[in-house]
Design an enzyme around this catalytic site. Structure first.
Site, PDB file in Angstrom:
ATOM      1  N   CYS A 380     -20.841   4.855  16.432  1.00 19.75           N
ATOM      2  CA  CYS A 380     -21.796   4.420  16.633  1.00 19.75           C
ATOM      3  C   CYS A 380     -21.314   3.375  18.331  1.00 19.75           C
ATOM      4  CB  CYS A 380     -22.401   4.026  15.556  1.00 19.75           C
ATOM      5  SG  CYS A 380     -23.980   3.189  15.871  1.00 19.75           S
ATOM      6  N   HIS A 506     -22.277   7.140  12.020  1.00 19.06           N
ATOM      7  CA  HIS A 506     -21.331   6.811  10.864  1.00 19.06           C
ATOM      8  C   HIS A 506     -20.574   7.729   9.834  1.00 19.06           C
ATOM      9  CE1 HIS A 506     -22.039   3.111  11.949  1.00 19.06           C
ATOM     10  NE2 HIS A 506     -23.015   2.764  12.343  1.00 19.06           N
ATOM     11  N   GLU A 508     -17.598   6.967   8.728  1.00 19.72           N
ATOM     12  CA  GLU A 508     -16.694   6.724   7.415  1.00 19.72           C
ATOM     13  C   GLU A 508     -17.566   6.824   5.962  1.00 19.72           C
ATOM     14  OE1 GLU A 508     -17.713   5.278  10.295  1.00 19.72           O
ATOM     15  OE2 GLU A 508     -18.867   3.583   9.457  1.00 19.72           O
TER      16      GLU A 508
HETATM   17  N1  GLN Z   1     -25.624  -2.095  18.429  1.00 22.48           N
HETATM   18  C1  GLN Z   1     -25.332  -0.566  18.228  1.00 22.48           C
HETATM   19  C2  GLN Z   1     -26.936   0.349  18.245  1.00 22.48           C
HETATM   20  O1  GLN Z   1     -27.961  -0.456  17.620  1.00 22.48           O
HETATM   21  C3  GLN Z   1     -24.560   0.891  17.572  1.00 22.48           C
HETATM   22  C4  GLN Z   1     -25.277   0.374  15.967  1.00 22.48           C
HETATM   23  C5  GLN Z   1     -23.514   0.498  15.452  1.00 22.48           C
HETATM   24  O2  GLN Z   1     -22.808   0.650  15.672  1.00 22.48           O
HETATM   25  N2  GLN Z   1     -23.796   0.631  14.475  1.00 22.48           N
HETATM   26  O3  GLN Z   1     -27.140   1.327  18.793  1.00 22.48           O
END
Ligand code: GLN
Length: 542
Positions: A380, A506, A508
């Site tokens: 992400c 994500h 994970e």
């Molecule tokens: N801050 C980034 C976004 O909002 C990444 C978010 C994250 O890593 N979950 O896109």
């Protein structure tokens, strides 16, 4: 009709109630019983989505996009089920519903009270999950410890459930902690007695007491607890801190928990079959060659913030017959000294995150990975830092950034998607939950997945800005996973690199000990082959 097991906690928090619930789930599943899990969180927040990781640890995202408590991660990993939004109930949600009903006039002028209106709403939510999931046994964990003011409506609701559902259909398990006094080498039962008294004051008599302790619990202590708390001695079960949490189902089954539960609830159970699990735990406990992974985050002093990432690394390492040694590196401290800090690392993980703190350190780690050809897995935010870093390299300016961190950036390679512009509110404004991702053949991502499409869980506001795709793709950045319409880049990788892959989702959250995630597998596979010798000097960022 479902049967219910309610799990409460006493004495102190953080004694592994969630792992115990998840382990009981595994035990019942291994006996052929269909289970589901639900967590009742007494705080007033509507969900943990906007809560600080310092307060709450990781936010676990379910397939339907709910931002939930990390205990749901334990349930999913141990039981092997996919849970939903309804599986995490907070006081904030319950009160919101009740107040909305009141405003609509549903109560016809009646006085709205905790009992019965709030408790009815809690019970409705518990029964709803039971019905929708079709579980034979619902495991329902009440967050916090008995005695907390805000937990009372939940305890009252689960107390009523025994009367509503019938005595044979409801079981109460209380998880406590036995402190050890070093001077006399004794485990103390008094706090357990007090917390059981508190539970009984509300009208709940536990059927089973699970005693967490760091030392072996002698028979005499179990007898004492049984006597004072009015529980069968065999139902006072000790749970000594184990080497790995995955051992807990084995320990609890051995201690007789499965039999007691099955007997109490009159369940039709097959013989317990934890053989595969036992074999997995044995492999976990066998010493293996280590792979050193650097995790560059901003909450590294708080491991719970990256719980699923840590577990996913451990699952993938096990599949490669390796031990993962994670070095937790504070992104904020990763300045010009990145070299000394990363020189011996075989793989770099940049996990998710919000806000600008530590981002420059993560970008530096991405640069290190690119220049030194060290395997990199971006999750992400970790994909966004990889793109920013590559953009700075190609465009030759530090002005390349995400608009999350620099609204005036002249090269906003990461930006809000169009539909997101103008959003002011912080809660509930993200791309959340499962989206399909088409894998581009011939890429490392496609090779890792071994398929054409993946379904992965998201939690972010920002996206790779399509305006910068052509120049960056030309320079060697590969969009190896894209949304079905091709407009959102879900996975990127570098052409000229052994394994630098990052995803906007994500992965994970989908890794399980008995089925590791393909991207983590691919990453660990590359990392274990990485030989690290003598650090070179890293050039200062231009
Ligand atoms: N801050 C980034 C976004 O909002 C990444 C978010 C994250 O890593 N979950 O896109």
């Amino acid at each position: 009709m479902s049967k219910y097991i309610f799990i409460t906690g006493g004495v102190v928090s953080s004694v592994g109630k969630g792992v115990s619930v998840a382990s009981l789930g595994r035990i019942l599943k291994s006996r052929g019983i269909a289970v589901s899990g639900q967590k009742l969180d007494p705080y007033l927040n509507v969900d943990p989505g906007t809560m600080s990781p310092y307060q709450h640890g990781e936010v676990f995202v379910t397939k339907d996009g709910a931002e939930t408590d990390l205990d749901l991660g334990h349930y999913e990993r141990f039981i092997g089920v996919d849970l939903t939004q309804a599986c995490n109930v907070t006081s904030g949600q319950v009160y919101t519903t009740v107040v909305e009903q009141e405003r609509r006039g549903d109560y016809l002028g009646g006085t709205i009270q905790v009992v019965p209106h709030v408790t009815n709403e809690i019970k409705r939510r518990i029964r709803e999950v039971a019905e929708v999931s079709g579980a034979e046994v619902m495991l329902v964990e009440v967050g916090g410890t008995v005695g907390d003011i805000e937990g009372q409506p939940f305890l009252e609701a689960i107390r009523q459930m025994r009367k509503d559902e019938g005595r044979d259909n409801v079981l109460y398990i209380h998880v406590t902690f036995l402190p050890h006094i070093a001077a006399t080498d004794e485990l103390k039962t008094k706090p357990t007695q007090h917390s059981v008294n508190e539970l009984r004051r509300i009208g709940i008599q536990p059927d089973i007491i699970l005693c967490r302790s760091d030392k072996e619990v002698p028979e005499s202590i179990r007898e004492k607890i049984a006597l004072f708390c009015d529980v069968d001695k065999e139902a006072v079960i000790s749970l000594v801190t184990s080497e790995t949490i995955y051992e807990v189902p084995l320990l609890l089954e051995e201690a007789g928990l499965g039999d007691i539960v099955v007997r109490h609830l009159g369940l039709r159970s097959q013989k317990s079959d934890l053989e595969d699990w036992r074999e997995m735990v044995a492999r976990l406990k066998t010493p293996k060659e280590a792979v050193t992974i650097g995790l560059i985050g901003k909450y590294v002093d708080l491991r719970d913030a990256y719980y699923s990432v840590r577990e996913a690394l451990c699952h993938a390492a096990l599949a490669h017959n390796r031990e993962v040694k994670i070095e937790w590196l504070d992104a904020e401290e990763l300045d010009g000294t990145a070299d000394d800090r990363l020189g011996h690392i075989q793989g770099i993980v940049v996990p998710g995150g919000f806000g600008c703190r530590g981002v420059e350190g993560m970008i530096r780690a991405a640069r290190f990975a690119r220049e030194r050809q060290v395997p990199y897995l971006g999750l992400c935010l970790g994909m966004q830092t990889m793109i920013i870093e590559f953009g700075r390299h190609i465009f030759g300016t530090d002005s390349v950034n995400s608009t999350e961190f620099d609204t005036d950036s002249t090269y906003p390679v990461i930006d809000l998607s169009l539909s997101q512009h103008g959003v002011e509110q912080k809660g509930g404004t993200m791309r959340l939950g499962t989206y399909p991702c088409h894998l581009v053949s011939g890429t490392r991502a496609a090779e890792s997945y071994g398929s054409d499409v993946a379904y992965e869980r998201h939690r972010h506001r920002y996206e790779f800005n399509n305006r910068f795709r052509p120049p960056l793709e030309e320079a060697g950045l590969v969009a190896s996973g894209v949304s079905p319409d091709g407009r959102l880049v879900e996975i990127t990788e570098l052409r000229e690199h052994p394994w630098m892959v990052a995803c906007q989702f994500h992965p994970e959250f989908k890794s399980r000990p008995d089925s590791p995630h393909p991207l983590f597998l691919g990453f660990l596979g590359a990392a274990k082959e990485t030989l690290v010798e003598g650090a070179q000097t890293i050039l200062p960022l231009n």
